[in-house]
Design a protein around this motif. Structure first.
Motif, PDB file in Angstrom:
ATOM      1  N   ASN B  65       0.838  -1.208   0.000  1.00  0.00           N
ATOM      2  CA  ASN B  65       0.000   0.000   0.000  1.00  0.00           C
ATOM      3  C   ASN B  65       0.868   1.252   0.000  1.00  0.00           C
ATOM      4  OD1 ASN B  65      -1.468  -2.106   2.111  1.00  0.00           O
ATOM      5  ND2 ASN B  65      -2.803  -1.208   0.576  1.00  0.00           N
ATOM      6  N   CYS B  66       0.312   2.273  -0.589  1.00  0.00           N
ATOM      7  CA  CYS B  66       0.887   3.620  -0.496  1.00  0.00           C
ATOM      8  C   CYS B  66       2.373   3.662  -0.842  1.00  0.00           C
ATOM      9  CB  CYS B  66       0.643   4.159   0.911  1.00  0.00           C
ATOM     10  SG  CYS B  66       0.923   5.916   1.065  1.00  0.00           S
ATOM     11  N   VAL B  67       2.669   3.288  -2.077  1.00  0.00           N
ATOM     12  CA  VAL B  67       4.067   3.332  -2.534  1.00  0.00           C
ATOM     13  C   VAL B  67       4.248   4.610  -3.360  1.00  0.00           C
ATOM     14  CG1 VAL B  67       5.822   2.160  -3.917  1.00  0.00           C
ATOM     15  CG2 VAL B  67       4.171   0.820  -2.595  1.00  0.00           C
ATOM     16  N   GLN B  68       5.188   5.426  -2.927  1.00  0.00           N
ATOM     17  CA  GLN B  68       5.438   6.667  -3.683  1.00  0.00           C
ATOM     18  C   GLN B  68       6.466   6.350  -4.764  1.00  0.00           C
ATOM     19  OE1 GLN B  68       5.847  10.354  -1.451  1.00  0.00           O
ATOM     20  NE2 GLN B  68       5.387   9.218   0.417  1.00  0.00           N
ATOM     21  N   ILE B  77       1.323   8.088  -6.376  1.00  0.00           N
ATOM     22  CA  ILE B  77       1.293   7.285  -5.148  1.00  0.00           C
ATOM     23  C   ILE B  77       0.299   6.158  -5.415  1.00  0.00           C
ATOM     24  CG2 ILE B  77       0.985   7.283  -2.645  1.00  0.00           C
ATOM     25  CD1 ILE B  77       1.277  10.349  -2.706  1.00  0.00           C
ATOM     26  N   TYR B 100      -4.279   9.559  -1.566  1.00  0.00           N
ATOM     27  CA  TYR B 100      -3.155   9.628  -0.627  1.00  0.00           C
ATOM     28  C   TYR B 100      -2.680  11.065  -0.360  1.00  0.00           C
ATOM     29  CZ  TYR B 100      -2.659   4.578  -0.290  1.00  0.00           C
ATOM     30  OH  TYR B 100      -2.884   3.261  -0.015  1.00  0.00           O
ATOM     31  N   TYR B 103      -4.769  12.234   2.347  1.00  0.00           N
ATOM     32  CA  TYR B 103      -4.356  11.569   3.594  1.00  0.00           C
ATOM     33  C   TYR B 103      -3.072  12.215   4.122  1.00  0.00           C
ATOM     34  CZ  TYR B 103      -1.976   8.140   6.519  1.00  0.00           C
ATOM     35  OH  TYR B 103      -1.296   7.540   7.534  1.00  0.00           O
ATOM     36  N   GLN B 104      -2.196  12.566   3.175  1.00  0.00           N
ATOM     37  CA  GLN B 104      -0.920  13.178   3.582  1.00  0.00           C
ATOM     38  C   GLN B 104      -1.155  14.510   4.312  1.00  0.00           C
ATOM     39  OE1 GLN B 104       1.823  14.225   0.397  1.00  0.00           O
ATOM     40  NE2 GLN B 104       3.511  13.555   1.703  1.00  0.00           N
ATOM     41  N   ALA B 107      -2.199  13.712   7.797  1.00  0.00           N
ATOM     42  CA  ALA B 107      -1.060  13.210   8.580  1.00  0.00           C
ATOM     43  C   ALA B 107      -0.109  14.350   8.930  1.00  0.00           C
ATOM     44  CB  ALA B 107      -0.325  12.127   7.798  1.00  0.00           C
ATOM     45  N   GLN B 108       0.071  15.275   7.954  1.00  0.00           N
ATOM     46  CA  GLN B 108       0.971  16.422   8.180  1.00  0.00           C
ATOM     47  C   GLN B 108       0.483  17.237   9.372  1.00  0.00           C
ATOM     48  OE1 GLN B 108       3.531  17.370   5.755  1.00  0.00           O
ATOM     49  NE2 GLN B 108       4.236  18.955   7.158  1.00  0.00           N
TER      50      GLN B 108
END
Lengths: 168, 510
Positions: B65-68, B77, B100, B103-104, B107-108
């Motif tokens: 999951n969530c691979v940049q 992403i 994502y 979501y980032q 999270a930030q």
């Protein structure tokens, strides 16, 4: 001869994992904190000895204060790991032994390097006292901002992995 | 129609790639990653180097999951699935960049908030550590100053009583005045330290407010005369004569305000006013104000003058800059606040309101005249009894010598010495003493410990010996500890000759 080695870089959020990799790979630094999510992968080839190269595949994992939450798929095929903590935030190293135990269970055979980052922000004598008092052992104290010890720590791990490869 | 939408969605957001077991691309639908057939997947992106590891697993499907994918893949992403197939590995790449990115952002904001709150906690801890260090420093500093200051004050007194020329007497008087100032400054430093550490406790007792104000009138009228100023005391007629409060601290507040007013007034007057605001039940709210015709305080300095060690530029550099912070701290302890009205060149007025209890019955002791040293000496001499036998326990030779001279000068005492804490008990048992004067800090065994041993001794004539403790620790908790050990009177160094003799006489007379 070139061998390819996967290295995971992990630790709490905001400790400077991405900055360490960026300093090592691109020799650059930004003061702005941008949170990493999931995983970001970069590559750098280093020469250990004349003609012996190691291609380091660096997996920069999203920071977490609970390492048991790391997705197992991220750790597949890991050869070595770098555990990073922030010397200015005790919460990132207060439970370091517990964190390293979890990592050790997930990657029992992977050589590891423990790094205290952001040393440019503290007085060295105070830091020594603090880490000693808390019983924290580490391999490197680094600064992604100044570049202090960054190349050394990655090269150290690359050499460890390279000698492991020869043994195999 | 729906199938078309579905096909369009998948063609834009999902890519299928088939590789052989070595990770060489066999097929790709080229949805968003342009990959040539025959390319090793590792060259498409370093992530795909993990395909070989997947191959070694027993599971048929592995999710990432969530691979940049970063610059190589236009900052996408993605989620990646790898399925083992008979040809090799089927790689499915789901582009979830939009999901994502949002979501980032969350999270930030979460991480920044956690880090900031951690930093605030650390900053507070650091401030607390500094405050602790400062208070400990003040405590040690005042302790270390007390012993030498005791010697200086005693030597000055002894010198004053010898044959001196007029000029020498004048110089000794200056020295005495400097000693007093030094002692006041030491007390100020100690007070500010105690206020900051929360260790200063108010001691409420009934006292005569009118006596206190008369004392201030007497003191500051003399000072006004010296400075060619006028000192006015306005004491409202309705102000109660007796109140219950901490006399010492109210006196300290008023003297600090008056000293400050005199320091900054070159001509004109200084006025102390006390007025009754209101009375209810047995309480009285009063306003105290100190006004002057001095230089005034610039608006921008008003806040800062209540901070420790601050002095405004008036050309009067004397003083420690602690007076007003002490006033502020003491009034806060009393539940009040100091107020200031001032204009540059137009004088200042400091005022505060405090509520004090008005006692129904005033204690007789408040009016009782204190016994003086001379009275005690006279009584002793008339009684014809033998001199009091005193054991003086002090390890500092200079202080020992000075105490000896002071006691000897009173002509009422026979004195024995001891300087080693470990030998005191033995001396006490052999000596038949009327009183013991004992320093708390002694080599081998401390004075409070010896006192405890004496108080627990089975013989009545030993356990009842009155003990006067001398200490350089002026903190209330230390004093309480020594009193608990059994010391009858505690004297904090430095002290005046008169104070010592008074205490010793009080001890032996009781």
């Amino acid at each position: 001869m070139r061998v390819s080695k996967k290295i995971v870089v992990l630790g709490h959020f905001g400790v400077g994992k991405t900055s360490l990799i960026r300093r090592f790979v691109e020799d650059s630094f930004s003061n702005d904190y941008k949170v990493s999510i999931g995983v970001h992968i970069t590559k750098k080839v280093v020469e250990i000895t004349a003609g012996n190269q190691v291609s380091l595949i660096l997996w920069d994992l999203e920071g977490t204060d609970d390492l048991s939450n790391i997705r197992d798929s991220y750790l597949l095929g890991t050869h070595g790991l770098i555990y990073v903590f922030d010397v200015t935030r005790p919460s990132t190293f207060e439970n370091i032994n517990g964190d390293l135990r979890i990592v050790g269970e997930k990657l029992p055979n992977a050589p590891k390097i423990v790094v205290g980052n952001k040393v440019d922000l503290v007085v060295p004598e105070d830091l020594d006292r603090l880490l000693q008092r808390q019983g924290i052992t580490y391999d490197y104290l680094s600064s992604a901002k100044t570049g202090g010890m960054v190349n050394d720590l990655f090269l150290h791990l690359a050499k460890m992995l390279s000698s492991d490869a020869k043994k195999i | 129609m729906l199938k078309k939408y579905k096909d369009d969605y998948f063609s834009d957001n999902v890519q299928f790639i088939l590789t052989d077991n070595q990770g060489i691309v066999l097929e790709s639908d080229q949805s968003f990653l342009k990959i040539e057939i025959g390319t090793p997947m590792e060259e498409v992106h370093p992530f795909f180097g993990s395909i070989s590891a997947v191959q070694e697993l027993s599971e048929n499907t592995t999710f990432f999951n969530c691979v940049q994918l970063g610059k190589n893949a236009m900052e996408r992403i993605v989620d990646i699935e790898m399925h083992k197939k008979k040809e090799g590995v089927l790689v499915m790449v789901h582009d979830l960049t939009d999901h994502y990115v949002s979501y980032q952002a969350i999270a930030q904001s979460r991480n920044e908030s956690i880090i900031n709150s951690e930093l605030v906690v650390l900053k507070n801890l650091e401030l607390q550590e500094r405050e602790k260090f400062k208070n400990q420093f003040i405590r040690n500093f005042s302790h270390e100053l007390r012993n030498p200051l005791t010697s200086i004050i005693s030597i000055t007194n002894i010198l004053r009583s010898t044959d001196l020329s007029d000029e020498q007497k004048k110089m000794i008087d200056f020295l005495k005045e400097s000693n007093s100032n030094l002692k006041i400054m030491l007390e100020d430093i100690l007070s500010i330290g105690m206020i900051a550490s929360g260790k200063l406790h108010l001691d409420h007792k009934i006292f005569s407010l009118s006596d206190l104000l008369e004392l201030l009138r007497f003191t500051y009228s003399a000072r006004a005369k010296e400075q060619n100023l006028t000192f006015n005391l306005d004491f409202g007629t309705k102000v109660p004569e007796h109140v219950e409060g901490d006399r010492l601290r109210i006196y300290q507040i008023l003297t600090n305000l008056l000293d400050n007013a005199f320091k900054h007034t070159k001509e004109g007057s200084v006025t102390l006013s006390v007025e009754l605001n209101q009375k209810w039940a047995n309480r009285a709210s009063m306003r105290f104000s100190v006004s002057d015709t001095g230089a005034g305080i610039p608006k921008e300095s008003i806040q800062a003058i209540f901070e420790s060690f601050h002095q405004i530029e008036t050309g009067n550099g004397d003083g420690s800059g602690l007076g007003l912070p002490i006033v502020k701290g003491l009034l806060e302890l009393m539940g009040s606040k100091v107020q200031l009205i001032s204009k540059l060149g137009d004088g200042s007025k400091f005022y505060f309101d405090i509520v004090l209890k008005e006692p129904i019955h005033t204690l007789a002791t408040t009016k009782r005249n204190k016994e003086t040293v001379a009275n005690y000496q006279k009584k002793k001499s008339l009684s014809g009894a033998a001199k009091y036998k005193i054991l003086l326990v002090e390890d500092d030779e200079k202080v020992q010598m000075l105490l000896f001279k002071t006691l000897l000068g009173a002509k009422c005492f026979n004195i024995d010495f001891e300087s080693d804490g470990a030998k005191v008990m033995q001396t006490v048992l052999q000596g038949n003493y009327d009183a013991i004067i004992m320093d708390v800090s002694l080599p081998n065994v401390n004075g409070d410990h010896i006192t405890r041993l004496i108080r627990e001794f089975p013989l009545k004539q030993i356990k009842k010996i009155p003990i006067l403790g001398l200490t350089a620790n002026a903190y209330a908790d230390d004093i309480a500890l020594y009193k608990k050990a059994g010391m009858n009177i505690l004297m904090t160094k430095p002290f005046e000759e008169e104070e010592l003799l008074n205490s010793v006489f009080k001890l032996v007379s009781n």
